[in-house]
Scaffold this active site. Structure first.
Site, PDB file in Angstrom:
ATOM      1  N   GLU A   1     -15.703  81.238 129.408  1.00 58.74           N
ATOM      2  CA  GLU A   1     -14.933  82.496 129.807  1.00 58.74           C
ATOM      3  C   GLU A   1     -13.536  82.064 129.711  1.00 58.74           C
ATOM      4  OE1 GLU A   1     -18.739  82.548 132.020  1.00 58.74           O
ATOM      5  OE2 GLU A   1     -17.054  80.857 132.000  1.00 58.74           O
TER       6      GLU A   1
ATOM      7  N   PRO B   1     -23.911  69.063 123.385  1.00 57.60           N
ATOM      8  CA  PRO B   1     -24.485  69.535 124.782  1.00 57.60           C
ATOM      9  C   PRO B   1     -23.195  70.521 125.519  1.00 57.60           C
ATOM     10  CG  PRO B   1     -25.001  67.305 124.652  1.00 57.60           C
ATOM     11  CD  PRO B   1     -24.278  67.711 123.410  1.00 57.60           C
ATOM     12  N   ARG B   2     -23.829  71.294 126.199  1.00 57.79           N
ATOM     13  CA  ARG B   2     -22.725  72.281 127.098  1.00 57.79           C
ATOM     14  C   ARG B   2     -21.825  71.615 127.993  1.00 57.79           C
ATOM     15  NH1 ARG B   2     -20.602  77.598 126.444  1.00 57.79           N
ATOM     16  NH2 ARG B   2     -20.116  78.383 128.479  1.00 57.79           N
TER      17      ARG B   2
ATOM     18  N   GLY C   1     -13.288  70.459 123.777  1.00 64.76           N
ATOM     19  CA  GLY C   1     -12.139  71.308 123.158  1.00 64.76           C
ATOM     20  C   GLY C   1     -12.344  71.082 121.642  1.00 64.76           C
ATOM     21  N   GLU C   2     -13.422  70.688 121.157  1.00 58.97           N
ATOM     22  CA  GLU C   2     -13.853  70.532 119.667  1.00 58.97           C
ATOM     23  C   GLU C   2     -14.835  71.379 119.196  1.00 58.97           C
ATOM     24  OE1 GLU C   2     -12.149  66.556 117.859  1.00 58.97           O
ATOM     25  OE2 GLU C   2     -13.416  66.078 119.017  1.00 58.97           O
TER      26      GLU C   2
ATOM     27  N   LEU D   1     -20.492  84.458 118.693  1.00 60.84           N
ATOM     28  CA  LEU D   1     -19.167  84.808 118.022  1.00 60.84           C
ATOM     29  C   LEU D   1     -18.521  83.588 117.507  1.00 60.84           C
ATOM     30  CD1 LEU D   1     -18.079  87.862 119.961  1.00 60.84           C
ATOM     31  CD2 LEU D   1     -19.331  88.043 117.826  1.00 60.84           C
ATOM     32  N   GLU D   2     -18.589  82.798 118.196  1.00 58.26           N
ATOM     33  CA  GLU D   2     -17.494  81.413 117.673  1.00 58.26           C
ATOM     34  C   GLU D   2     -18.007  80.821 116.385  1.00 58.26           C
ATOM     35  OE1 GLU D   2     -16.244  78.705 120.841  1.00 58.26           O
ATOM     36  OE2 GLU D   2     -18.110  79.333 121.838  1.00 58.26           O
TER      37      GLU D   2
END
Length: 431
Positions: free
Chosen positions: A65, A278-279, A320-321, A347-348
Site C-alpha cells: 500500500e 519472498p514477500r 526496498g529493492e 504493475l511494478e
C-alpha cells in the site's frame, strides 16, 4: 439496529481477543518506536518529528500500500505546502518502506513527513491517537476501515476520505456477514474515491454514503525512472551470459512450485538464474533452507558475494529493492497468485518494460491486470508446467518478449488520471 450497538459488540470482541492481538503485534516491534504507540500513546517517538499543524494523516496497511500510495504522497506534499503529512502503517516492513520513501524526498519535504504505527482499534487508543494527531483530514488507503478510529475522527470533527477504495468480491462476502458494523463504519466516511464502478457498488451495498466517486486506480500512477536499470548492471555476476527471471513477492507454498519450474527451465537453459524475492522478511531464512533442501545452489543478496556459474538461485533478502530486482531480469513473475491469496502488484514490473507472468489468483488486482492481459504484457499460468513452458517461450524469442514488455509502460500511461481526480476531490476539504 442502531449504529452504536454493532461497534460496542465489535469493541467487546477486540477486548476478548486482546491477548492474541497484542501477541501478534508484539512481533512488529521496531526499537525506535515504543510499544505503547499501539495504544495511541508515545506518539512523539518514531521516524521524524510529528509535522507541525495543519497536518494530514494517511494510513497504509503495509509495504504494498505504501508503494501504491507513493505518487499520492508526493502529490500531497507538492499541492498542500502548508500541511505536514503523517503516514501510519500496521507493519514494521511498511515502516521501512516509508523510511525509504522519506529518504528520497527533498530536504524541505522530509521535514514535513513522519511515520508512526497505527494504534490498535480499541476505543480509548483510537480517541487518544486522533486527539494527539489532530489531522485536518484523515485518508484511508484502499480498505483500511477501522470502526473505532473512523468514529473517533467523526466525534472530533475530522473528515475521513477513503482513497483508491477497493473491495474485492471475497472481502465483500466477508463484510456482508457483519453488515450492521460496516454500515455504521462507512457512515463515518465523508468521501470515498473508488477505483472502479464495481468497487463503488460493493461499498454502497454495505452502506456507504452517497458521496462516492469512481476515480480509477492510483496504482496506475506508479513512478519509475532509469536509475533502477543502471543499478541492475551491478548485479554481481561472474558471467554475463545468464538468462534471468525474477519471482517477486512470493508467498508460503509458492516457492516450492517456482523452484520446480526453475529446475524444468534449466533442463533447456542450464544458464538460467532465478532471482527469488519472498514477500515477507521473516521468511527469508525459511526460503533459503528450502533452496538448499531442493539441491539448488543459492547465494543471498545480503551475502555480498559474486554469482558464479554454479548458482541457480539468487535470494533477494533485502528490503526496498524490488525495482532493482525486477530490472535485473528478462521476465518477471509476481507472487501471491499461484496460491489463493489474490495476487500482488503486477504493475511494478510492467512499468519497467518487462513481460509479466502470474498465477490465476488475481482478485486483488483484477482491474489493473485486465488491460495488461489484453495488451499481451501479462500472462496467467495455472501450474508449474505452464509456468516453465511460458518462461521457455519467452527465452526462446527475446525479440517478441521485449515487444510484449514494451507495451507495459504504454498501458500504464493510457490509464493514468486517478491521481488528478483524487486530488480534485480532496480540494473540497483542504482548499
Amino acid at each position: 439496529m442502531g449504529k452504536r450497538l454493532p461497534r460496542t459488540l465489535y469493541s467487546a470482541a477486540l477486548y476478548a481477543l486482546s491477548p492474541l492481538i497484542l501477541a501478534r503485534i508484539w512481533r512488529e516491534q521496531v526499537p525506535t518506536y515504543p510499544r505503547r504507540q499501539r495504544l495511541g500513546m508515545g506518539l512523539d517517538a518514531g521516524l521524524g518529528e510529528l509535522p507541525a499543524a495543519p497536518r494530514l494523516w494517511l494510513h497504509c496497511a503495509s509495504v504494498g500500500e505504501v508503494r501504491a500510495a507513493t505518487a499520492l504522497i508526493e502529490a500531497l506534499l507538492a499541492r498542500y505546502r502548508d500541511h505536514g503529512l503523517l503516514i501510519t502503517t500496521m507493519t514494521a516492513t511498511g515502516a521501512e518502506q516509508v523510511q525509504a520513501l522519506i529518504a528520497r524526498q527533498r530536504e524541505a519535504d522530509r521535514a514535513r513527513l513522519a511515520h508512526r504505527f497505527l494504534p490498535l482499534d480499541f476505543p480509548g487508543a483510537a480517541r487518544r491517537f486522533v486527539a494527539r494527531v489532530k489531522p485536518a483530514l484523515a485518508l484511508m488507503f484502499e480498505t483500511e476501515l477501522w470502526p473505532n478510529l473512523l468514529h473517533a475522527c467523526r466525534c472530533q470533527g475530522v473528515p475521513v476520505a477513503v482513497v483508491n477504495g477497493r473491495l474485492s468480491e471475497r472481502a465483500f462476502a466477508r463484510y456482508q456477514r457483519i453488515r450492521p458494523l460496516m454500515a455504521a463504519t462507512l457512515s463515518d466516511v465523508t468521501w470515498l474515491a473508488a477505483k472502479s464502478a464495481e468497487d463503488a457498488a460493493r461499498f454502497q451495498a454495505l452502506g456507504t454514503p452517497s458521496r462516492t466517486r469512481v476515480v480509477g486506480s492510483l496504482k496506475f500512477e506508479i513512478v519509475t525512472n532509469d536509475q533502477p536499470c543502471i543499478d541492475s548492471e551491478r548485479l554481481p555476476l561472474e558471467s554475463g551470459t545468464r538468462r534471468i527471471w525474477v519471482a517477486g513477492s512470493t508467498r508460503e507454498g509458492e516457492e516450492a512450485l517456482l523452484l520446480d519450474a526453475h529446475r524444468a527451465l534449466r533442463r533447456r537453459y542450464p544458464e538460467a538464474l532465478l532471482i527469488l524475492v519472498p514477500r515477507h522478511p521473516r521468511r527469508f531464512d525459511e526460503v533459503a533452507a528450502l533452496c538448499r533442501r531442493e539441491g539448488l545452489a543459492m547465494v543471498r543478496r545480503s551475502d555480498n558475494v559474486p554469482i558464479n556459474e554454479e548458482v541457480a538461485v539468487y535470494l533477494g533478502d533485502t528490503l526496498g529493492e524490488m525495482t532493482f530486482y525486477y530490472s535485473a531480469g528478462e521476465v518477471a513473475f509476481v507472487g501471491g497468485s499461484l496460491v489463493a491469496l489474490g495476487g500482488h502488484n503486477v504493475l511494478e514490473p510492467a512499468a519497467l518494460g518487462r513481460p509479466v507472468l502470474c498465477g490465476p489468483s488475481l482478485e486483488n488486482f483484477a482491474d489493473v491486470a485486465a488491460p495488461l492481459i489484453e495488451a499481451g504484457v501479462l500472462t496467467t499460468v495455472d501450474s508449474t508446467d505452464a509456468l516453465a513452458g511460458a518462461l521457455e517461450a519467452l527465452f526462446a524469442d527475446p525479440v517478441a518478449a521485449r515487444q510484449r514488455g514494451a507495451a507495459g509502460p504504454r498501458v500504464i500511461e493510457a490509464h493514468r488520471g486517478a491521481l488528478a481526480r483524487t486530488l480534485a476531490g480532496l480540494d473540497e476539504f483542504l482548499g
